[in-house]
Design an enzyme around this catalytic site. Sequence first.
Site, PDB file in Angstrom:
ATOM      1  N   LEU A   1       0.855  -1.175   0.000  1.00 18.87           N
ATOM      2  CA  LEU A   1       0.000   0.000   0.000  1.00 18.87           C
ATOM      3  C   LEU A   1       0.906   1.245   0.000  1.00 18.87           C
ATOM      4  CD1 LEU A   1      -2.671  -1.060   2.675  1.00 18.87           C
ATOM      5  CD2 LEU A   1      -2.628  -1.538   0.219  1.00 18.87           C
TER       6      LEU A   1
ATOM      7  N   GLY B   1      -4.270   7.426  -9.253  1.00 18.34           N
ATOM      8  CA  GLY B   1      -3.002   8.138  -9.350  1.00 18.34           C
ATOM      9  C   GLY B   1      -2.506   8.372 -10.756  1.00 18.34           C
TER      10      GLY B   1
ATOM     11  N   VAL C   1      14.876  18.196 -26.642  1.00 14.18           N
ATOM     12  CA  VAL C   1      15.562  17.002 -27.146  1.00 14.18           C
ATOM     13  C   VAL C   1      14.708  16.436 -28.273  1.00 14.18           C
ATOM     14  CG1 VAL C   1      16.395  14.701 -26.578  1.00 14.18           C
ATOM     15  CG2 VAL C   1      16.556  16.516 -24.881  1.00 14.18           C
TER      16      VAL C   1
ATOM     17  N   GLY D   1       7.099  14.938 -16.569  1.00 17.08           N
ATOM     18  CA  GLY D   1       5.739  14.961 -16.036  1.00 17.08           C
ATOM     19  C   GLY D   1       5.148  13.564 -15.909  1.00 17.08           C
TER      20      GLY D   1
ATOM     21  N   ASP E   1      -4.042  12.392  -8.168  1.00 15.12           N
ATOM     22  CA  ASP E   1      -3.335  12.608  -9.434  1.00 15.12           C
ATOM     23  C   ASP E   1      -4.197  12.273 -10.653  1.00 15.12           C
ATOM     24  OD1 ASP E   1      -1.085  13.276  -8.008  1.00 15.12           O
ATOM     25  OD2 ASP E   1       0.219  11.763  -8.918  1.00 15.12           O
TER      26      ASP E   1
ATOM     27  N   HIS F   1      13.814  34.521  18.026  1.00 19.25           N
ATOM     28  CA  HIS F   1      15.111  34.953  17.486  1.00 19.25           C
ATOM     29  C   HIS F   1      16.220  34.126  18.115  1.00 19.25           C
ATOM     30  CE1 HIS F   1      18.236  37.526  15.922  1.00 19.25           C
ATOM     31  NE2 HIS F   1      18.790  37.513  17.117  1.00 19.25           N
TER      32      HIS F   1
HETATM   33  P1  FAD Z   1      -0.806   7.285  -6.289  1.00 20.74           P
HETATM   34  O1  FAD Z   1       0.068   7.551  -5.162  1.00 20.74           O
HETATM   35  O2  FAD Z   1      -0.223   7.188  -7.649  1.00 20.74           O
HETATM   36  O3  FAD Z   1      -1.562   5.926  -5.937  1.00 20.74           O
HETATM   37  C1  FAD Z   1      -2.419   5.293  -6.826  1.00 20.74           C
HETATM   38  C2  FAD Z   1      -2.476   3.814  -6.475  1.00 20.74           C
HETATM   39  O4  FAD Z   1      -3.482   3.213  -7.270  1.00 20.74           O
HETATM   40  C3  FAD Z   1      -1.191   3.054  -6.783  1.00 20.74           C
HETATM   41  O5  FAD Z   1      -0.806   2.306  -5.662  1.00 20.74           O
HETATM   42  C4  FAD Z   1      -1.563   2.126  -7.950  1.00 20.74           C
HETATM   43  O6  FAD Z   1      -0.871   0.898  -7.917  1.00 20.74           O
HETATM   44  C5  FAD Z   1      -3.043   1.923  -7.675  1.00 20.74           C
HETATM   45  N1  FAD Z   1      -3.837   1.560  -8.858  1.00 20.74           N
HETATM   46  C6  FAD Z   1      -3.850   2.169 -10.065  1.00 20.74           C
HETATM   47  N2  FAD Z   1      -4.786   1.591 -10.871  1.00 20.74           N
HETATM   48  C7  FAD Z   1      -5.355   0.602 -10.139  1.00 20.74           C
HETATM   49  C8  FAD Z   1      -6.394  -0.331 -10.398  1.00 20.74           C
HETATM   50  N3  FAD Z   1      -7.073  -0.336 -11.554  1.00 20.74           N
HETATM   51  N4  FAD Z   1      -6.708  -1.219  -9.429  1.00 20.74           N
HETATM   52  C9  FAD Z   1      -6.063  -1.212  -8.228  1.00 20.74           C
HETATM   53  N5  FAD Z   1      -5.086  -0.342  -7.930  1.00 20.74           N
HETATM   54  C10 FAD Z   1      -4.753   0.556  -8.867  1.00 20.74           C
HETATM   55  N6  FAD Z   1       4.309  14.736  -4.072  1.00 20.74           N
HETATM   56  C11 FAD Z   1       4.446  15.525  -2.990  1.00 20.74           C
HETATM   57  O7  FAD Z   1       3.453  16.098  -2.528  1.00 20.74           O
HETATM   58  N7  FAD Z   1       5.658  15.696  -2.385  1.00 20.74           N
HETATM   59  C12 FAD Z   1       6.772  15.098  -2.844  1.00 20.74           C
HETATM   60  O8  FAD Z   1       7.844  15.269  -2.289  1.00 20.74           O
HETATM   61  C13 FAD Z   1       6.657  14.273  -3.981  1.00 20.74           C
HETATM   62  N8  FAD Z   1       7.741  13.645  -4.475  1.00 20.74           N
HETATM   63  C14 FAD Z   1       7.603  12.820  -5.548  1.00 20.74           C
HETATM   64  C15 FAD Z   1       8.743  12.204  -6.052  1.00 20.74           C
HETATM   65  C16 FAD Z   1       8.655  11.371  -7.138  1.00 20.74           C
HETATM   66  C17 FAD Z   1       9.896  10.692  -7.659  1.00 20.74           C
HETATM   67  C18 FAD Z   1       7.382  11.136  -7.739  1.00 20.74           C
HETATM   68  C19 FAD Z   1       7.253  10.194  -8.909  1.00 20.74           C
HETATM   69  C20 FAD Z   1       6.240  11.745  -7.259  1.00 20.74           C
HETATM   70  C21 FAD Z   1       6.347  12.613  -6.163  1.00 20.74           C
HETATM   71  N9  FAD Z   1       5.244  13.278  -5.654  1.00 20.74           N
HETATM   72  C22 FAD Z   1       5.380  14.106  -4.579  1.00 20.74           C
HETATM   73  C23 FAD Z   1       3.900  13.130  -6.253  1.00 20.74           C
HETATM   74  C24 FAD Z   1       3.057  12.147  -5.404  1.00 20.74           C
HETATM   75  O9  FAD Z   1       3.712  10.903  -5.367  1.00 20.74           O
HETATM   76  C25 FAD Z   1       1.663  12.000  -5.995  1.00 20.74           C
HETATM   77  O10 FAD Z   1       1.078  13.272  -6.150  1.00 20.74           O
HETATM   78  C26 FAD Z   1       0.785  11.159  -5.096  1.00 20.74           C
HETATM   79  O11 FAD Z   1       1.325   9.881  -4.901  1.00 20.74           O
HETATM   80  C27 FAD Z   1      -0.626  11.032  -5.680  1.00 20.74           C
HETATM   81  O12 FAD Z   1      -1.405  10.251  -4.844  1.00 20.74           O
HETATM   82  P2  FAD Z   1      -2.630   9.397  -5.409  1.00 20.74           P
HETATM   83  O13 FAD Z   1      -3.203   8.685  -4.224  1.00 20.74           O
HETATM   84  O14 FAD Z   1      -3.515  10.245  -6.217  1.00 20.74           O
HETATM   85  O15 FAD Z   1      -2.001   8.346  -6.421  1.00 20.74           O
HETATM   86  P1  NAD Z   2       7.048  18.617 -13.696  1.00 19.08           P
HETATM   87  O1  NAD Z   2       5.804  18.970 -14.387  1.00 19.08           O
HETATM   88  O2  NAD Z   2       7.323  19.126 -12.340  1.00 19.08           O
HETATM   89  O3  NAD Z   2       8.305  19.035 -14.585  1.00 19.08           O
HETATM   90  C1  NAD Z   2       8.460  18.580 -15.892  1.00 19.08           C
HETATM   91  C2  NAD Z   2       9.387  19.556 -16.596  1.00 19.08           C
HETATM   92  O4  NAD Z   2       9.749  18.972 -17.831  1.00 19.08           O
HETATM   93  C3  NAD Z   2       8.736  20.895 -16.925  1.00 19.08           C
HETATM   94  O5  NAD Z   2       9.584  21.931 -16.494  1.00 19.08           O
HETATM   95  C4  NAD Z   2       8.571  20.874 -18.430  1.00 19.08           C
HETATM   96  O6  NAD Z   2       8.689  22.138 -19.012  1.00 19.08           O
HETATM   97  C5  NAD Z   2       9.721  19.980 -18.829  1.00 19.08           C
HETATM   98  N1  NAD Z   2       9.523  19.282 -20.111  1.00 19.08           N
HETATM   99  C6  NAD Z   2       8.400  18.693 -20.582  1.00 19.08           C
HETATM  100  N2  NAD Z   2       8.646  18.133 -21.780  1.00 19.08           N
HETATM  101  C7  NAD Z   2       9.954  18.365 -22.065  1.00 19.08           C
HETATM  102  C8  NAD Z   2      10.811  18.021 -23.136  1.00 19.08           C
HETATM  103  N3  NAD Z   2      10.359  17.321 -24.178  1.00 19.08           N
HETATM  104  N4  NAD Z   2      12.086  18.429 -23.089  1.00 19.08           N
HETATM  105  C9  NAD Z   2      12.557  19.147 -22.029  1.00 19.08           C
HETATM  106  N5  NAD Z   2      11.800  19.491 -20.982  1.00 19.08           N
HETATM  107  C10 NAD Z   2      10.520  19.101 -20.996  1.00 19.08           C
HETATM  108  O7  NAD Z   2       7.077  17.019 -13.728  1.00 19.08           O
HETATM  109  P2  NAD Z   2       8.062  15.998 -13.017  1.00 19.08           P
HETATM  110  O8  NAD Z   2       9.255  16.689 -12.504  1.00 19.08           O
HETATM  111  O9  NAD Z   2       8.228  14.865 -13.971  1.00 19.08           O
HETATM  112  O10 NAD Z   2       7.176  15.504 -11.803  1.00 19.08           O
HETATM  113  C11 NAD Z   2       5.936  14.795 -12.047  1.00 19.08           C
HETATM  114  C12 NAD Z   2       4.907  15.145 -11.010  1.00 19.08           C
HETATM  115  O11 NAD Z   2       5.314  14.672  -9.745  1.00 19.08           O
HETATM  116  C13 NAD Z   2       4.725  16.638 -10.909  1.00 19.08           C
HETATM  117  O12 NAD Z   2       3.365  16.938 -11.042  1.00 19.08           O
HETATM  118  C14 NAD Z   2       5.212  17.005  -9.550  1.00 19.08           C
HETATM  119  O13 NAD Z   2       4.359  17.930  -8.914  1.00 19.08           O
HETATM  120  C15 NAD Z   2       5.218  15.692  -8.787  1.00 19.08           C
HETATM  121  N6  NAD Z   2       6.400  15.714  -7.931  1.00 19.08           N
HETATM  122  C16 NAD Z   2       6.386  16.524  -6.854  1.00 19.08           C
HETATM  123  C17 NAD Z   2       7.500  16.612  -6.050  1.00 19.08           C
HETATM  124  C18 NAD Z   2       7.468  17.502  -4.871  1.00 19.08           C
HETATM  125  O14 NAD Z   2       6.390  17.916  -4.476  1.00 19.08           O
HETATM  126  N7  NAD Z   2       8.602  17.815  -4.264  1.00 19.08           N
HETATM  127  C19 NAD Z   2       8.637  15.892  -6.345  1.00 19.08           C
HETATM  128  C20 NAD Z   2       8.629  15.095  -7.467  1.00 19.08           C
HETATM  129  C21 NAD Z   2       7.497  15.009  -8.249  1.00 19.08           C
END
Ligand code: FAD
Ligand code: NAD
Length: 463
Positions: free
Chosen positions: A37, A143, A236, A269, A310, A442
């Site tokens: 989970l 998600g 790219v 993204g 998401d 402070h």
């Molecule tokens: P998810 O966390 O994606 O969960 C969806 C779940 O649904 C998954 O477990 C999947 O297996 C399950 N699922 C999908 N389809 C089905 C199905 N048909 N049947 C059963 N299960 C299914 N956000 C932040 O706020 N702070 C951060 O620092 C941050 N860092 C991140 C770093 C990385 C590298 C990445 C990739 C993302 C990061 N994010 C961060 C974004 C964050 O992870 C997501 O916004 C968040 O997990 C979304 O939550 P969710 O519950 O909508 O979906």
């Molecule tokens: P992002 O949307 O944050 O950034 C993607 C970047 O890629 C953008 O700046 C965009 O202009 C650029 N881009 C898109 N197409 C391109 C191309 N063809 N060539 C060059 N640049 C290009 O997406 P991410 O960094 O992949 O993260 C995915 C999601 O996960 C985001 O929605 C983010 O909010 C979430 N996330 C959040 C955190 C956090 O809260 N700290 C950390 C990691 C991920």
Amino acid sequence: MDFDLVVIGAGPGGYTAAIKAAQLGMKTAIVEKDQALGGTCLNVGCIPSKALLSSTELFHEAQKQFGSHGISADGLSMDVSKMMKRKDDIVRKMARGIDYLMNKNGIERLAGMGRIASANKVEVTRDGGSQKLNAKHILIATGSRVASLPFLEIDGETILSSDHAIALGEVPDSMVVIGGGAIGLELGSVWARLGTKVTVVEFLPRIAAMFDEDITLALQKLLQKQGLKFHLGTGVESAEKNNGGVRLTATKGDKKLELEAEKVLVAVGRNPNTGGLGAAEAGVELDERGCIKTNAEWQTNIPGIYAIGDVVAGPMLAHKAEQEAIAVVERMAGQPGSVNYDTIPLVIYTAPEVAAVGLIEAEAKEKGHEIAIGVFPFQANGRAVACGHADGLAKVIADKASGRVLGAQILSTNASELIAEAVLLMEFGGSAEDLARTIHAHPTMSEGLREAAHIAVGEPLHI
Ligand code: FAD
Ligand code: NAD
């Protein structure tokens, strides 16, 4: 089996909704296709990336900053496999915590792929077998998944997604990161701190374009000092794998660029996850990006089916998913659940961190506000200087006429924690003067935000 609520997906959106529903007395089930989970956030997102960021930040500080404190860190080394094991242990521990919460709240956990069979039925499939659940309400919380580029197939070896970049066994010699957003900058920082030559290629003219230009320019300079290289305004176009890695061709204005690297991280993204869910077949409408369409109460066009996190429009953030989870369940229970989308904080966990809430300068102007701005450099903050973390800025944007704070941005160590004050202030409709007149301990870095508010009201103190 009959349930009041069946949640599909056990990420921060899904599991939070399940807990809230059980607490409100609903008979609740949660369906998850993956073994653990916690979703993206716990398993391959927020938590593992932050574990790696903190290990590598310590390593980097020991290398670059300990000397100035008089601490010798001769012979320093990093055991990557130990760092990865620590990260995996943290994820496992937190996942056990979610299992515990499901049990404690009497939530039925079903392992398998969830598919909407009709407005009130979810089919769960696993290992060829299936079972049907009757649900008064269905909540889609499936998600998102990594977005890729048409000419660059993610193979997990040379061409990586974030899922792979948080699990490398060795430090690559070089890495091109495509995308200068949250993932690109966080995971680019992780590997750059361990010695990888990281080049970030970003389509837009600046990195982290969700922040104001003064903030992103300052962030870029600091990351450059840490060894990251940037090609901005660069797209790219093609890629060719070779023995040593990949050769990329990109266009920057009217120039062609050739970039070579051992690894490429694709961080452009994420896309909403609706594959195999049966949503479209059940008549649930999607928008042009493939997100599930909902109304302001997170209801889809099919009565009884809701969606959050998401998989719906809006920032892809765990705390946004969690807040929607609580609100949607409250709505199902006839309570007035709501989410204030104007006060969702946004953080990128680089060193220093960068955090924001509310409107950036350009957005505030676009919306017709006459604005007052205060920008305070942490170089003038006693605590920041004492700790050796004086790089960065605090910025407050207020409406000139009412004084109301419209937005704040912080580039500093612990900006992720400091921004909470601005979020709370905005939640209560507070003004820059409220912030300026609030006593802050402070010496603290939180005084930096207060100083920015002083500047915004035209009464600067320590500058
Ligand atoms: P998810 O966390 O994606 O969960 C969806 C779940 O649904 C998954 O477990 C999947 O297996 C399950 N699922 C999908 N389809 C089905 C199905 N048909 N049947 C059963 N299960 C299914 N956000 C932040 O706020 N702070 C951060 O620092 C941050 N860092 C991140 C770093 C990385 C590298 C990445 C990739 C993302 C990061 N994010 C961060 C974004 C964050 O992870 C997501 O916004 C968040 O997990 C979304 O939550 P969710 O519950 O909508 O979906
Ligand atoms: P992002 O949307 O944050 O950034 C993607 C970047 O890629 C953008 O700046 C965009 O202009 C650029 N881009 C898109 N197409 C391109 C191309 N063809 N060539 C060059 N640049 C290009 O997406 P991410 O960094 O992949 O993260 C995915 C999601 O996960 C985001 O929605 C983010 O909010 C979430 N996330 C959040 C955190 C956090 O809260 N700290 C950390 C990691 C991920």
